[in-house]
Design an enzyme around this catalytic site. Sequence first.
Site, PDB file in Angstrom:
ATOM      1  N   LYS A 169     -12.181  -1.643   7.253  1.00 34.59           N
ATOM      2  CA  LYS A 169     -10.948  -2.403   7.746  1.00 34.59           C
ATOM      3  C   LYS A 169     -11.669  -2.443  10.151  1.00 34.59           C
ATOM      4  O   LYS A 169     -11.694  -2.995  10.167  1.00 34.59           O
ATOM      5  CB  LYS A 169      -9.340  -2.017   8.062  1.00 34.59           C
ATOM      6  CG  LYS A 169      -8.924  -1.983   6.278  1.00 34.59           C
ATOM      7  CD  LYS A 169      -8.992  -3.292   5.545  1.00 34.59           C
ATOM      8  CE  LYS A 169      -8.850  -3.375   4.174  1.00 34.59           C
ATOM      9  NZ  LYS A 169      -7.510  -2.188   3.550  1.00 34.59           N
ATOM     10  N   TRP A 198       0.661  -1.335  -0.520  1.00 32.38           N
ATOM     11  CA  TRP A 198      -0.166   0.437  -0.268  1.00 32.38           C
ATOM     12  C   TRP A 198       0.950   0.655   0.061  1.00 32.38           C
ATOM     13  O   TRP A 198       0.384   2.129  -0.899  1.00 32.38           O
ATOM     14  CB  TRP A 198      -1.622   0.651   0.941  1.00 32.38           C
ATOM     15  CG  TRP A 198      -1.945  -1.049   0.712  1.00 32.38           C
ATOM     16  CD1 TRP A 198      -1.806  -2.038   1.808  1.00 32.38           C
ATOM     17  CD2 TRP A 198      -2.716  -1.638  -0.367  1.00 32.38           C
ATOM     18  NE1 TRP A 198      -3.241  -2.684   1.522  1.00 32.38           N
ATOM     19  CE2 TRP A 198      -3.985  -2.338   0.058  1.00 32.38           C
ATOM     20  CE3 TRP A 198      -3.092  -0.723  -1.104  1.00 32.38           C
ATOM     21  CZ2 TRP A 198      -4.707  -3.098  -0.174  1.00 32.38           C
ATOM     22  CZ3 TRP A 198      -4.441  -1.601  -1.930  1.00 32.38           C
ATOM     23  CH2 TRP A 198      -4.650  -2.627  -1.391  1.00 32.38           C
ATOM     24  N   ASP A 205      -1.271   6.660   6.336  1.00 34.64           N
ATOM     25  CA  ASP A 205      -2.451   6.009   6.137  1.00 34.64           C
ATOM     26  C   ASP A 205      -2.710   5.034   7.232  1.00 34.64           C
ATOM     27  O   ASP A 205      -1.960   3.353   6.681  1.00 34.64           O
ATOM     28  CB  ASP A 205      -2.093   5.051   4.822  1.00 34.64           C
ATOM     29  CG  ASP A 205      -2.920   4.162   4.047  1.00 34.64           C
ATOM     30  OD1 ASP A 205      -3.828   3.976   5.095  1.00 34.64           O
ATOM     31  OD2 ASP A 205      -2.781   3.370   3.214  1.00 34.64           O
TER      32      ASP A 205
HETATM   33  C1  LIG Z   1      -7.056  -2.024   1.879  1.00 35.12           C
HETATM   34  C2  LIG Z   1      -5.705  -0.832   2.208  1.00 35.12           C
HETATM   35  C3  LIG Z   1      -5.563   0.150   1.180  1.00 35.12           C
HETATM   36  C4  LIG Z   1      -6.997   0.270   0.243  1.00 35.12           C
HETATM   37  O1  LIG Z   1      -8.582   0.620   0.724  1.00 35.12           O
HETATM   38  P1  LIG Z   1      -9.717   0.938  -0.464  1.00 35.12           P
HETATM   39  O2  LIG Z   1     -10.453   1.673   0.297  1.00 35.12           O
HETATM   40  O3  LIG Z   1      -9.422  -0.690  -1.102  1.00 35.12           O
HETATM   41  O4  LIG Z   1      -8.654   2.030  -1.589  1.00 35.12           O
HETATM   42  C5  LIG Z   1      -5.072   1.207   1.380  1.00 35.12           C
HETATM   43  N1  LIG Z   1      -4.168   1.121   2.668  1.00 35.12           N
HETATM   44  C6  LIG Z   1      -3.839  -0.146   3.719  1.00 35.12           C
HETATM   45  C7  LIG Z   1      -3.018   0.594   5.020  1.00 35.12           C
HETATM   46  C8  LIG Z   1      -4.776  -0.585   3.273  1.00 35.12           C
HETATM   47  O5  LIG Z   1      -5.374  -1.903   4.598  1.00 35.12           O
END
Ligand SMILES: *Cc1c(COP(=O)(O)O)cnc(C)c1O
Length: 372
Positions: A210, A117, A186
Site C-alpha cells: 500500500k 481487516w 496493523d
Molecule cells: C491490504 C490490507 C491487509 C491484507 O494484506 P495482505 O498483504 O494482502 O495480507 C491487511 N490489513 C490492512 C489494513 C490492509 O489494508
Amino acid sequence: MTQPEALQTPVYRTASGRVFNFSAGPAVLPEPVLLEVKEELPVYRNLGTSILEISHRSPEYAEIDASAKALLRKLLGLGEEWHVLFLQGGASLQFHQVPLNFLPKDGSADYLITGAWAQKAYKEAKFLGNARVAASSEDRNFSYIPDPSTWELDPKAAYLHFTSNNTIYGTQFQTEPEAEVPLVCDASSDFLSRRITPERYGLIYAGAQKNVGPAGVTVVLIRDDFLQRRNQPLPTMLDYGTHAGKLFNTPPVFAVYIVEKVLRWLEGLGGLPAIEAINDRKAALLYERIDRTDFYRGTAEPGARSKMNVTFRLPTEELEQRFVAEAKQAGLIGLKGHRSVGGLRASIYNACPIEAVEALVSFMDYFEQRYG
Ligand SMILES: *Cc1c(COP(=O)(O)O)cnc(C)c1O
C-alpha cells in the site's frame, strides 16, 4: 448556455505520460524509484548481473537490507530496543502470527473491530485463544471509529490490537489509542504516512504494497521487551525471535530492494513531518470537493475520515459505474470502491502526487457539470 453534450471529456497524464493511479493496493510507487530500478536492471553497479540473481548473503544485498532497516529506524525514530523484520505471508499471516506469539494460553488480548481487516485479525486470534472485542463499529457498517470512552479495555490484556487505517471503509484512527497495555497495530494502509509515538507499541506490521513498496514483503517492527514475552515453544518460521537480528532464510529480495528505494525517496522529501503535511493537503483537497455539493457524498463519518482511502458515493449506482469508466478513459484508474461499501474509493497513499488529486477534483467538477 453550454449544453452538457458539448463538454469534452478531459484527459489527464503525469509529466512522463503515465496515468494517475488510485489503486488501493498494490498501489502506485514513486516514479523515481521505478526509474532507478529500471536503470539497475539487468546490471547492478559493477556486479555484471542484477541484484535479483545473487545470494541474499552477498555484501551487496546485505547493504540494501541494512540500509532499509536503518532508514526505517531513522524515519520512525526507533531506538536500539526495536527489531526491524522483513517477513513474507502478507499482513494476513500477521493476523495469525501475532496471537500465536503473544496471546498467552492463560491470558487474553483486546481487539478494536473497525473494519474487515480488523475482523479477520480478531478471527485468527480467537482461533488460538481468548480474544476479546473491546469495541466495534460494525453497527453502522464501519463508517466510524468508536469513541475511546466506550471501549471496554482489559488492563490485563496481553496487547490491544487495532487497524490504524481501514482501507475498505475509508476510516482512520485520528489519534493513537491510549491503553495501559502495549499496542499491536496493523498499519498496512497508512504506514509511514504520518508521525507516530513508538513508545506506545509492542509491535507494528504493514504489508508493503500500500504505502511502502511492492507486494511480497511485510514490514514488522517489534520492541525487544515485548518480543521477550512471547509464547514458547513456537514453530521456527513463525517465531518472531527466529527473524530478529538475522536473516534466517531467503528474504523477498526484490521487494526489500524496492522498499529501500521508497524509504530513501521518503527521507529525501523530508521524512514523516513532510509527507504528513503533503497527505493532509491532498486529503483536504479531495474532501473539500466531496463536501462542496450534494452530488458526492462521503461514506465515512467526518470525524473518522481517512487521509489514505477516500470513499464516496454518487446519487445512483449507474452514475458510479459511469464515473469509474469515464475516469479510466480520462487517465484516472483504480477508483472503484470495495464491494462491501460500493461507490468510489480514491487511495491517495504517500506515492500519489498532489497532481493526481488535483486531476481527480477537476474530473469530479467535469462529471458533476455533465451529469449532476
Ligand atoms: C491490504 C490490507 C491487509 C491484507 O494484506 P495482505 O498483504 O494482502 O495480507 C491487511 N490489513 C490492512 C489494513 C490492509 O489494508
